[in-house]
Write a protein that holds these residues in place. Structure first.
Motif, mmCIF file in Angstrom:
data_model
loop_
_atom_site.group_PDB
_atom_site.id
_atom_site.type_symbol
_atom_site.label_atom_id
_atom_site.label_comp_id
_atom_site.label_asym_id
_atom_site.label_seq_id
_atom_site.Cartn_x
_atom_site.Cartn_y
_atom_site.Cartn_z
ATOM 1 N N ASP A 67 0.825 -1.204 0.000
ATOM 2 C CA ASP A 67 0.000 0.000 0.000
ATOM 3 C C ASP A 67 0.862 1.258 0.000
ATOM 4 O OD1 ASP A 67 -2.548 -1.397 0.250
ATOM 5 O OD2 ASP A 67 -1.869 -1.899 2.266
ATOM 6 N N LEU A 68 2.006 1.176 0.649
ATOM 7 C CA LEU A 68 2.963 2.276 0.690
ATOM 8 C C LEU A 68 4.341 1.716 0.382
ATOM 9 C CD1 LEU A 68 3.830 5.236 1.431
ATOM 10 C CD2 LEU A 68 4.260 4.346 3.725
ATOM 11 N N VAL A 69 5.052 2.382 -0.525
ATOM 12 C CA VAL A 69 6.422 1.995 -0.847
ATOM 13 C C VAL A 69 7.305 3.236 -0.703
ATOM 14 C CG1 VAL A 69 7.995 0.986 -2.537
ATOM 15 C CG2 VAL A 69 5.578 0.301 -2.520
ATOM 16 N N VAL A 70 8.275 3.153 0.184
ATOM 17 C CA VAL A 70 9.291 4.188 0.282
ATOM 18 C C VAL A 70 10.465 3.703 -0.553
ATOM 19 C CG1 VAL A 70 10.839 5.473 1.802
ATOM 20 C CG2 VAL A 70 8.517 4.902 2.579
ATOM 21 N N VAL A 71 10.778 4.441 -1.612
ATOM 22 C CA VAL A 71 11.856 4.080 -2.534
ATOM 23 C C VAL A 71 13.019 5.026 -2.260
ATOM 24 C CG1 VAL A 71 12.540 3.848 -4.951
ATOM 25 C CG2 VAL A 71 10.200 3.289 -4.259
ATOM 26 N N ALA A 72 14.158 4.470 -1.865
ATOM 27 C CA ALA A 72 15.275 5.303 -1.418
ATOM 28 C C ALA A 72 16.573 4.945 -2.121
ATOM 29 C CB ALA A 72 15.442 5.151 0.092
ATOM 30 N N SER A 73 17.382 5.993 -2.325
ATOM 31 C CA SER A 73 18.686 5.817 -2.968
ATOM 32 C C SER A 73 19.633 6.888 -2.460
ATOM 33 C CB SER A 73 18.544 5.969 -4.488
ATOM 34 O OG SER A 73 19.802 5.898 -5.138
ATOM 35 N N PRO A 74 20.905 6.546 -2.348
ATOM 36 C CA PRO A 74 21.876 7.619 -2.182
ATOM 37 C C PRO A 74 21.989 8.351 -3.522
ATOM 38 C CG PRO A 74 23.013 5.532 -2.428
ATOM 39 C CD PRO A 74 21.536 5.231 -2.395
ATOM 40 N N THR A 75 22.483 9.568 -3.488
ATOM 41 C CA THR A 75 22.677 10.333 -4.710
ATOM 42 C C THR A 75 24.037 9.990 -5.290
ATOM 43 O OG1 THR A 75 21.346 12.102 -3.755
ATOM 44 C CG2 THR A 75 22.656 12.652 -5.688
ATOM 45 N N TYR A 76 24.037 9.426 -6.492
ATOM 46 C CA TYR A 76 25.267 9.079 -7.205
ATOM 47 C C TYR A 76 25.298 9.894 -8.485
ATOM 48 C CZ TYR A 76 26.691 4.940 -4.497
ATOM 49 O OH TYR A 76 27.143 4.078 -3.529
ATOM 50 N N LYS A 77 26.278 10.769 -8.601
ATOM 51 C CA LYS A 77 26.414 11.608 -9.797
ATOM 52 C C LYS A 77 25.115 12.344 -10.108
ATOM 53 C CE LYS A 77 30.516 9.865 -10.607
ATOM 54 N NZ LYS A 77 31.621 10.436 -9.922
ATOM 55 N N VAL A 99 0.736 3.959 -2.714
ATOM 56 C CA VAL A 99 1.365 5.274 -2.627
ATOM 57 C C VAL A 99 2.878 5.070 -2.605
ATOM 58 C CG1 VAL A 99 1.636 7.328 -1.179
ATOM 59 C CG2 VAL A 99 -0.607 6.231 -1.378
ATOM 60 N N VAL A 100 3.602 5.849 -3.396
ATOM 61 C CA VAL A 100 5.055 5.721 -3.487
ATOM 62 C C VAL A 100 5.699 7.042 -3.053
ATOM 63 C CG1 VAL A 100 7.010 5.211 -4.992
ATOM 64 C CG2 VAL A 100 4.823 4.037 -5.341
ATOM 65 N N VAL A 101 6.709 6.923 -2.211
ATOM 66 C CA VAL A 101 7.407 8.093 -1.694
ATOM 67 C C VAL A 101 8.885 8.002 -2.079
ATOM 68 C CG1 VAL A 101 8.125 9.282 0.416
ATOM 69 C CG2 VAL A 101 5.804 8.359 0.233
ATOM 70 N N PRO A 102 9.390 8.996 -2.841
ATOM 71 C CA PRO A 102 10.806 9.003 -3.192
ATOM 72 C C PRO A 102 11.653 9.674 -2.109
ATOM 73 C CG PRO A 102 9.595 10.613 -4.529
ATOM 74 C CD PRO A 102 8.627 9.993 -3.576
ATOM 75 N N LEU A 103 12.797 9.067 -1.812
ATOM 76 C CA LEU A 103 13.724 9.586 -0.805
ATOM 77 C C LEU A 103 15.144 9.398 -1.318
ATOM 78 C CD1 LEU A 103 14.765 10.351 2.096
ATOM 79 C CD2 LEU A 103 14.379 7.952 2.697
ATOM 80 N N MET A 104 15.952 10.450 -1.180
ATOM 81 C CA MET A 104 17.358 10.333 -1.539
ATOM 82 C C MET A 104 18.213 10.997 -0.469
ATOM 83 S SD MET A 104 17.263 10.834 -5.685
ATOM 84 C CE MET A 104 18.967 10.364 -5.918
ATOM 85 N N LEU A 105 19.369 10.412 -0.230
ATOM 86 C CA LEU A 105 20.364 10.986 0.660
ATOM 87 C C LEU A 105 21.529 11.482 -0.179
ATOM 88 C CD1 LEU A 105 18.722 9.425 2.817
ATOM 89 C CD2 LEU A 105 20.884 8.968 3.944
ATOM 90 N N GLY A 106 22.183 12.542 0.299
ATOM 91 C CA GLY A 106 23.315 13.059 -0.442
ATOM 92 C C GLY A 106 24.277 13.813 0.447
ATOM 93 N N GLY A 107 25.433 14.085 -0.101
ATOM 94 C CA GLY A 107 26.512 14.702 0.655
ATOM 95 C C GLY A 107 26.396 16.195 0.829
ATOM 96 N N GLY A 108 25.631 16.864 -0.016
ATOM 97 C CA GLY A 108 25.537 18.312 0.090
ATOM 98 C C GLY A 108 24.244 18.839 -0.492
ATOM 99 N N PRO A 109 23.944 20.099 -0.224
ATOM 100 C CA PRO A 109 22.677 20.682 -0.677
ATOM 101 C C PRO A 109 22.585 20.865 -2.187
ATOM 102 C CG PRO A 109 24.041 22.346 0.387
ATOM 103 C CD PRO A 109 24.733 21.025 0.581
#
Length: 174
Positions: A67-77, A99-109
């Motif tokens: 019902d809910l999917v959190v899709v996450a990735s680090p930021t690569y290039k 419902v799908v929620v995108p999430l990304m982590l990264g090193g800077g703004p």
């Protein structure tokens, strides 16, 4: 919301990553569900390259049924990882019905728009329901609840309202 099927899909090549911690936190905050299906793609290895791999096929089916999917990735290039792209390629348009929620982590703004520019278009191609803007969290703040608060204030009411009104197959309690 305990009857919801929640999935967390993480495309970090490092198992048990900060990205996984962040995605699990977001899923818990969105639903209160502590029993989410966690798909740490790094643990699936070469099976992601084999379209007949039964374990990957099972995981794809479970994620598609969520019902809910959190899709996450680090930021690569400035984009998502190839690992996540390999997994998302398994889904046909319309397969992700929750419902799908995108999430990304990264090193800077400088990559703060990556969830909107790199992940959302892939999810849109799959015709996923992505009702809130993607969340970008700095790596160094992945374990700071304050890094999520403003986004959660906006996202929680929208996501919960949609989850409360998702059509459910017969026999699945709301």
């Amino acid at each position: 919301m305990s009857a919801l099927r929640t999935a967390v899909v993480v495309g970090n090549p490092k198992p048990a990553s900060r990205t996984l911690e962040a995605a699990s936190y977001v899923a818990r905050r969105l639903t209160g569900d502590v029993d989410a299906l966690v798909v740490d793609l790094a643990t699936l290895g070469a099976g992601l390259l084999d379209w007949s791999d039964p374990e990957v096929g099972r995981v794809v089916e479970e994620v598609a049924a969520a019902d809910l999917v959190v899709v996450a990735s680090p930021t690569y290039k400035g984009s998502i990882t190839g690992l996540l792209k390999l997994f998302l390629d398994r889904f046909a348009p319309g397969d992700l019905t929750g419902v799908v929620v995108p999430l990304m982590l990264g090193g800077g703004p400088g990559h703060a728009l990556a969830p909107e520019l790199a992940l959302r278009p892939v999810l849109a191609e799959l015709r996923a329901l992505v009702p809130v803007r993607g969340l970008y969290v700095l790596d160094r703040q992945h374990d700071d609840p304050a890094a999520y608060d403003a986004w959660l204030d906006e996202a929680v009411p929208v996501v919960r309202t949609l989850l409360d009104h998702l059509p459910r197959p017969t026999g699945v309690p709301a």
